[in-house]
Design a protein around this motif. Structure first.
Motif, PDB file in Angstrom:
ATOM      1  N   GLY A 477       1.266  -1.340  -0.215  1.00 19.47           N
ATOM      2  CA  GLY A 477       0.063  -0.354  -0.253  1.00 19.47           C
ATOM      3  C   GLY A 477       0.843   0.884   0.213  1.00 19.47           C
ATOM      4  O   GLY A 477       2.126   0.930   0.110  1.00 19.47           O
ATOM      5  N   GLY A 478       0.272   2.427  -0.457  1.00 25.92           N
ATOM      6  CA  GLY A 478       1.069   4.090  -0.298  1.00 25.92           C
ATOM      7  C   GLY A 478       1.200   4.649   0.899  1.00 25.92           C
ATOM      8  O   GLY A 478       0.862   3.618   1.897  1.00 25.92           O
ATOM      9  N   LEU A 479       1.991   4.917   0.959  1.00 32.29           N
ATOM     10  CA  LEU A 479       2.340   6.100   2.405  1.00 32.29           C
ATOM     11  C   LEU A 479       2.304   7.517   2.108  1.00 32.29           C
ATOM     12  O   LEU A 479       2.128   7.848   0.684  1.00 32.29           O
ATOM     13  N   PRO A 480       1.665   7.801   3.600  1.00 39.05           N
ATOM     14  CA  PRO A 480       1.110   9.708   3.699  1.00 39.05           C
ATOM     15  C   PRO A 480       2.319  10.277   2.593  1.00 39.05           C
ATOM     16  O   PRO A 480       2.525  11.550   2.139  1.00 39.05           O
ATOM     17  N   LEU A 481       3.881  10.057   3.583  1.00 35.43           N
ATOM     18  CA  LEU A 481       4.642  10.366   2.605  1.00 35.43           C
ATOM     19  C   LEU A 481       4.589  10.384   1.109  1.00 35.43           C
ATOM     20  O   LEU A 481       4.699   9.537   0.688  1.00 35.43           O
ATOM     21  N   PRO A 482       5.789  11.703   0.832  1.00 35.15           N
ATOM     22  CA  PRO A 482       5.978  11.910  -0.458  1.00 35.15           C
ATOM     23  C   PRO A 482       6.600  10.820  -1.144  1.00 35.15           C
ATOM     24  O   PRO A 482       7.436  10.342  -0.125  1.00 35.15           O
ATOM     25  N   ASP A 483       6.426  10.273  -2.960  1.00 38.68           N
ATOM     26  CA  ASP A 483       7.823   9.078  -2.754  1.00 38.68           C
ATOM     27  C   ASP A 483       9.234   9.584  -2.941  1.00 38.68           C
ATOM     28  O   ASP A 483       9.642   8.686  -2.900  1.00 38.68           O
ATOM     29  N   ILE A 702      13.572   6.875   5.838  1.00 37.87           N
ATOM     30  CA  ILE A 702      12.377   7.110   7.192  1.00 37.87           C
ATOM     31  C   ILE A 702      10.861   7.164   6.676  1.00 37.87           C
ATOM     32  O   ILE A 702      10.523   6.937   7.481  1.00 37.87           O
ATOM     33  N   ARG A 703      10.731   7.259   5.735  1.00 42.68           N
ATOM     34  CA  ARG A 703       8.929   6.598   5.587  1.00 42.68           C
ATOM     35  C   ARG A 703       8.916   4.971   6.041  1.00 42.68           C
ATOM     36  O   ARG A 703       7.854   4.660   6.853  1.00 42.68           O
ATOM     37  N   THR A 704       9.775   3.867   6.065  1.00 45.81           N
ATOM     38  CA  THR A 704       9.708   3.139   6.592  1.00 45.81           C
ATOM     39  C   THR A 704       9.414   3.358   8.282  1.00 45.81           C
ATOM     40  O   THR A 704       8.679   3.090   8.966  1.00 45.81           O
ATOM     41  N   GLY A 705      10.448   4.080   9.000  1.00 46.60           N
ATOM     42  CA  GLY A 705      10.127   4.481   9.645  1.00 46.60           C
ATOM     43  C   GLY A 705       8.773   5.595  10.431  1.00 46.60           C
ATOM     44  O   GLY A 705       8.320   4.926  11.637  1.00 46.60           O
ATOM     45  N   TYR A 706       8.449   6.240   9.411  1.00 44.79           N
ATOM     46  CA  TYR A 706       7.217   6.797   9.941  1.00 44.79           C
ATOM     47  C   TYR A 706       6.079   5.429  10.087  1.00 44.79           C
ATOM     48  O   TYR A 706       4.733   6.001  10.461  1.00 44.79           O
ATOM     49  N   LEU A 707       6.243   5.044   9.081  1.00 48.48           N
ATOM     50  CA  LEU A 707       5.226   3.691   8.966  1.00 48.48           C
ATOM     51  C   LEU A 707       4.724   3.069  10.097  1.00 48.48           C
ATOM     52  O   LEU A 707       3.802   2.413  10.277  1.00 48.48           O
TER      53      LEU A 707
END
Length: 735
Positions: A477-483, A702-707
């Motif tokens: 699934g997508g992430l709220p953070l930009p690609d 960083i995106r992984t940490g956010y999720l």
């Protein structure tokens, strides 16, 4: 003569190696044979060493002992007399020698001053974060690091002084100072022991408090008095004085306790006394030795002998064909490693030297000159030592002195007996400790700062598993953070998310509120998480991290979560007040009883254990922590905090906890904004090379940490996240 501080011994010197190891925020202590027992033996030296002779400082420097009629354990009185002793030494020096004394005093103080206050860095932990004593100590530490500002610590002020004097080549990071050959190994002992004690905060809490009281009573280190007199504009001297309060925004409240230090329970007074006595004893030992070293440096021949000793081993490889008094210079140099006196005497009468005239001496204008065979073999500092020695030879001969290695111009006290060596460091020799039996025991053990190899492995393995499960779900699934991260930063995205939260709140305005029982249950089940608020960033209390360009945002956030040192603003205590209104009274957060409290469900410990695990690795998982911090600080702003307020108010409970978070986490000047700024600062420092995509890889972490704040479910992800097989004795796996 050789100073009792000892010569440079390379990074393998016990004191400097301990200093380097203890400065690592992810270092594992106990380290080999060095643990609490050895530190207690070090503290005992203050009780077994004889008190110095009662004597006032004489014209030759004399003793730093306390004259009759004064308290031998009064740090301020001792510091005043010691500063006068150093000033008297400086007054006797000539122009060239004065510059030498300034540089040597600054370098000798550097290991301690570069980390001023760092011994307080681990005294707060998730289990004691609501304790008034801890909040007082954290207030003091926040002053030391200059909370809210990068590179604003007391140590940073010292670094600026080193830079102005061109002495900072090996001062960043502070641990690298251990490689500076101009600083004797003995200068590292006091700060190394203090830093190591800070890695055992549960064991040496009150000894650290006692040592801190002593150091703050001393204020500016005595050896720096004459430096401040000579260079009043070279440094922020108030910042370098541990006895001063630096920032009015974190000081001056009634509970601050003033210069005497934190209020301490009577039962811990003996430990405070031990720490205070040891710190003053260690300061005496170090200051006496530094004074001896400076006194010896009044004789240019002393520094020349030490230079020859330091460079002799490498020089002995060469110069086999260069004769000096009928012997190859290489032979002289080989012997110089242990005794440089004969070579110094031979050089003084050789054709290489024109006594009193450095510019006319072939050693300076030919051999080590820009066209000489030894060009750049000596550093500019080394050349200054050589020139000063040659210049002094003329004065010596005018005084009918025939010995080039003449005694020091003023008597130097004989060195005291060498201190017992600290145990050699050897990884892997310590107690392995135990692996947590289940998630509840993990929650209890991980709250403490103390570490064991087994607990370290558990925390590292658990963090990696959690993040692996997060990455597994992120692919679906997508992430709220930009690609991709844009150089413009995250602030525009942050505002978009805030708008989205507000819209979601409006959309759910008519959704029925939870029942009173449901509200109480959810509040209780969130307690293991909320009562350790900020634990995911506790690694940024470490001195180097708390003052860095990225880490200062996170330390300021941690400081806010615990109420800026004020009990009435402490988030865990505010949450407990809400629980009390619900007739729920929990054991202390750091106690085993809290983790085993039957009202909690096992799954309520899942996210807290992840927080406690990743928070131990501020460097290893920096990108993931930055992402997790952003997710955490943004999660409730403008939306769920407002809905929580409606539910709490509907049943007559205080809304203060959600209200304060909705304000301090705001996206303009609050924690959410700081979290975004920390990420932008970090990514802006990375290379922008598209081929290597270093920024891209860091952004994905960083995106992984956010999720990871709310990792996806699914059987496969749960299997990846669960506690390692074969290590559980009872209890359920991580949910």
């Amino acid at each position: 003569m050789r100073s009792r501080l000892g010569p440079y011994e390379g990074p393998e010197g016990t004191n400097r190696l301990l200093y380097m190891s203890a400065a690592d925020p992810e270092g594992l202590f106990p380290y080999g044979r060095l643990g609490p027992a050895q530190l207690r033996a070090e503290l005992a030296h203050a009780r077994t060493e004889p008190v110095p002779e009662q004597a006032a400082p004489g014209p030759a420097g004399g003793s730093s002992g306390d004259p009759a009629g004064t308290e031998p354990d009064d740090p301020a009185a001792w510091a005043a007399r010691e500063a006068a002793r150093f000033r008297a030494l400086y007054a006797r020096a000539d122009g060239a020698a004065r510059e030498v004394l300034v540089h040597k005093a600054v370098l000798g103080c550097a290991p301690l001053a570069l980390l001023s206050g760092a011994w307080l860095q681990w005294l707060s932990d998730p289990g004691n974060a609501d304790d008034p004593e801890t909040l007082h100590l954290l207030t003091r530490y926040a002053q030391d690091v200059g909370v809210g500002h990068p590179r604003a610590s007391r140590g940073s002020a010292w670094l600026e002084l080193l830079r102005k004097l061109h002495l900072s080549e090996q001062a960043v990071p502070a641990s690298r100072l251990s490689f500076d050959r101009r600083i004797a190994d003995g200068c590292f002992r006091l700060p190394a022991v203090l830093l190591t004690m800070s890695r055992f905060p549960e064991t040496f809490r009150y000894e650290i408090i006692g040592a801190d009281r002593c150091l703050r009573a001393v204020g500016l280190l005595p050896a720096l008095g004459f430096v401040r007199d000579a260079l009043p504009d070279a440094a922020d001297w108030d910042a370098l004085d541990l006895g001063t309060t630096r920032d009015a925004t974190v000081a001056g409240r009634p509970e601050d306790g003033g210069a005497d230090g934190a209020p301490v329970r009577a039962a811990d007074g003996a430990a405070v006394g031990r720490g205070h006595a040891w710190a003053l004893w260690a300061l005496r030992q170090w200051s006496d030795a530094l004074h001896d070293a400076l006194c010896a440096s009044l004789d240019p021949a002393h520094d020349m002998r030490e230079l020859l000793r330091q460079r002799a081993r490498e020089g002995a490889v060469y110069h086999h064909d260069f004769p000096l008094q009928g012997r190859p210079l290489a032979q002289w140099l080989a012997e110089c490693v242990t005794d440089p006196g004969p070579l110094l005497a031979a050089l003084s009468t050789s054709r290489l030297i024109r006594p009193g005239a450095p510019d006319r001496s072939p050693l300076v204008n030919a051999l080590i000159g820009e066209r000489g065979p030894m060009f750049r073999v000596f550093s500019p500092d080394d050349v200054a030592v050589i020139r000063r020695w040659i210049a002094s030879l003329g004065a010596s001969r005018d005084a009918d002195s025939s010995d080039a290695g003449s005694p020091d111009p003023s008597p130097v006290p004989a060195p005291a007996a060498a201190l017992p060596a600290l145990p050699a460091l050897s990884a892997g020799a310590g107690d392995e400790g135990r692996v947590p039996a289940d998630i509840r025991e993990a929650y209890h053990l991980l709250q403490k700062r103390a570490d064991t190899p087994a607990l370290r492995r558990f925390a590292l393995d658990h963090t990696r598993r959690w993040l692996a499960a997060t990455r597994l779900g992120a692919r679906r699934g997508g992430l709220p953070l930009p690609d991709r991260w844009a150089p413009g930063g995250l602030r525009p995205w942050l505002l978009d998310q805030h708008d989205r939260h507000g819209a979601e709140f409006e959309e759910t305005a008519r959704v029925p509120l939870p029942s009173r029982g449901e509200l109480i249950d959810s509040t209780v089940q969130l307690a293991p998480l909320t009562l350790i608020d900020g634990s995911w960033i506790r690694g940024f209390t470490d001195y180097a991290e708390a003052t860095s360009d990225v880490g200062h945002f996170l330390f300021a956030t941690y400081w806010d979560e615990l109420g800026n040192g004020e009990v009435k603003l402490n988030h865990p205590l505010i949450y407990r007040e809400v629980l009390a209104e619900m007739d729920v009274r929990l054991p202390p957060t750091g106690s085993p009883e809290f983790a085993r409290w039957p009202g909690f469900r096992d799954e309520s410990f899942a996210l807290p254990v992840y927080w406690l695990s990743i928070g131990r690795f501020p460097r290893t998982f920096l990108p993931e922590v930055l992402g997790l911090n952003l997710a955490m600080e943004l999660s409730g702003v403008g939306g769920s905090y407002r809905r929580g307020r409606l539910a709490l108010r509907a049943y007559g409970f205080s809304t203060r906890f959600v209200d304060i978070h909705n304000t301090i986490d705001n996206v303009a000047t609050g924690h959410s904004a700081w979290a975004a700024d920390a990420i932008d600062t970090y990514l802006a420092t990375l290379p922008a090379d598209d081929r290597e995509d270093i920024r891209g890889r860091a952004w994905e972490r960083i995106r992984t940490g956010y999720l990871s704040l709310q990792p996806p479910g699914g059987l496969r992800a749960r299997r990846v996240r669960r506690m390692p097989r074969g290590r559980r004795r009872h209890g359920s796996p991580t949910a």
